[in-house]
Design a protein around this motif. Sequence first.
Motif, mmCIF file in Angstrom:
data_model
loop_
_atom_site.group_PDB
_atom_site.id
_atom_site.type_symbol
_atom_site.label_atom_id
_atom_site.label_comp_id
_atom_site.label_asym_id
_atom_site.label_seq_id
_atom_site.Cartn_x
_atom_site.Cartn_y
_atom_site.Cartn_z
ATOM 1 N N LYS A 79 4.852 4.634 1.034
ATOM 2 C CA LYS A 79 4.242 4.199 2.300
ATOM 3 C C LYS A 79 3.179 5.190 2.766
ATOM 4 O O LYS A 79 2.106 4.797 3.247
ATOM 5 N N HIS A 80 3.478 6.473 2.628
ATOM 6 C CA HIS A 80 2.504 7.494 3.016
ATOM 7 C C HIS A 80 1.236 7.386 2.166
ATOM 8 O O HIS A 80 0.115 7.380 2.708
ATOM 9 N N HIS A 81 1.406 7.323 0.850
ATOM 10 C CA HIS A 81 0.233 7.248 -0.033
ATOM 11 C C HIS A 81 -0.564 5.976 0.219
ATOM 12 O O HIS A 81 -1.801 5.998 0.156
ATOM 13 N N LEU A 82 0.112 4.898 0.539
ATOM 14 C CA LEU A 82 -0.580 3.661 0.902
ATOM 15 C C LEU A 82 -1.424 3.885 2.159
ATOM 16 O O LEU A 82 -2.586 3.480 2.215
ATOM 17 N N SER A 83 -0.849 4.557 3.128
ATOM 18 C CA SER A 83 -1.544 4.751 4.410
ATOM 19 C C SER A 83 -2.783 5.635 4.293
ATOM 20 O O SER A 83 -3.702 5.509 5.101
ATOM 21 N N VAL A 84 -2.809 6.513 3.294
ATOM 22 C CA VAL A 84 -3.974 7.400 3.136
ATOM 23 C C VAL A 84 -4.910 6.945 2.020
ATOM 24 O O VAL A 84 -5.856 7.639 1.680
ATOM 25 N N GLY A 85 -4.629 5.777 1.448
ATOM 26 C CA GLY A 85 -5.537 5.210 0.458
ATOM 27 C C GLY A 85 -5.311 5.643 -0.974
ATOM 28 O O GLY A 85 -6.152 5.365 -1.836
ATOM 29 N N ASP A 86 -4.208 6.320 -1.257
ATOM 30 C CA ASP A 86 -3.872 6.691 -2.639
ATOM 31 C C ASP A 86 -3.074 5.546 -3.265
ATOM 32 O O ASP A 86 -1.858 5.615 -3.449
ATOM 33 N N TYR A 87 -3.773 4.474 -3.601
ATOM 34 C CA TYR A 87 -3.104 3.234 -3.977
ATOM 35 C C TYR A 87 -2.368 3.309 -5.302
ATOM 36 O O TYR A 87 -1.274 2.757 -5.434
ATOM 37 N N ASP A 88 -2.935 3.994 -6.271
ATOM 38 C CA ASP A 88 -2.230 4.080 -7.563
ATOM 39 C C ASP A 88 -0.938 4.885 -7.426
ATOM 40 O O ASP A 88 0.104 4.497 -7.954
ATOM 41 N N TYR A 117 -5.798 0.195 -8.257
ATOM 42 C CA TYR A 117 -5.082 -0.741 -7.396
ATOM 43 C C TYR A 117 -5.859 -0.945 -6.103
ATOM 44 O O TYR A 117 -6.500 -0.024 -5.603
ATOM 45 N N GLU A 118 -5.754 -2.139 -5.570
ATOM 46 C CA GLU A 118 -6.352 -2.479 -4.279
ATOM 47 C C GLU A 118 -5.275 -2.430 -3.201
ATOM 48 O O GLU A 118 -4.094 -2.617 -3.478
ATOM 49 N N ARG A 119 -5.706 -2.201 -1.982
ATOM 50 C CA ARG A 119 -4.777 -2.036 -0.864
ATOM 51 C C ARG A 119 -3.818 -3.220 -0.718
ATOM 52 O O ARG A 119 -2.608 -3.023 -0.603
ATOM 53 N N ASP A 120 -4.334 -4.438 -0.714
ATOM 54 C CA ASP A 120 -3.472 -5.596 -0.485
ATOM 55 C C ASP A 120 -2.423 -5.753 -1.583
ATOM 56 O O ASP A 120 -1.276 -6.124 -1.317
ATOM 57 N N GLU A 175 0.204 -3.020 -0.920
ATOM 58 C CA GLU A 175 1.022 -3.395 0.239
ATOM 59 C C GLU A 175 2.130 -4.353 -0.191
ATOM 60 O O GLU A 175 3.282 -4.210 0.229
ATOM 61 N N GLU A 176 1.769 -5.301 -1.043
ATOM 62 C CA GLU A 176 2.757 -6.257 -1.541
ATOM 63 C C GLU A 176 3.819 -5.563 -2.403
ATOM 64 O O GLU A 176 5.010 -5.851 -2.283
ATOM 65 N N LEU A 177 3.406 -4.615 -3.250
ATOM 66 C CA LEU A 177 4.357 -3.910 -4.109
ATOM 67 C C LEU A 177 5.299 -3.016 -3.307
ATOM 68 O O LEU A 177 6.500 -2.959 -3.599
#
Length: 131
Positions: free
Chosen positions: A22-31, A107-110, A113-115
């Motif tokens: 969740k943290h990495h998602l929030s800062v844009g580290d999608y992979d 990876y893209e954000r959306d 988010e789903e994963l």
Amino acid sequence: MARREEVELIRDRALRMLNSAKHHLSVGDYDIAAFMAEQAAQLFIKCKILEATGEMPRTHVIRRLLGVLRDLSRDGGAVEDFVKRRRSLLIRLEEAYLALRYLFRRYERDEVEELVSFAEEVIEFVRDLQV
């Protein structure tokens, strides 16, 4: 049976991995977020197996781990149904394990988010499963 401390350690580690996703998602580290989501789900399933058998499975393939849980569960049909209904997302989550290591994939954000959301779903499903 595994000792309670071992099970709690692995369960806590899995939940920290989910928080990391969740943290990495929030800062844009999608992979990294996708990888950590996979690791969280994988480790949480392993924790449930460890709790039931006293052994930690060596495979990293989530669908195989869910197959072990199906065989251990009082309601194997629920596990089988979950795998069938969510097969596509399970495969995509498993791919995140390989993609970070071996593939030149972004990876893209959306998608992430789903994963991450799906990793939470897997954890909740496994948490409620009676083995």
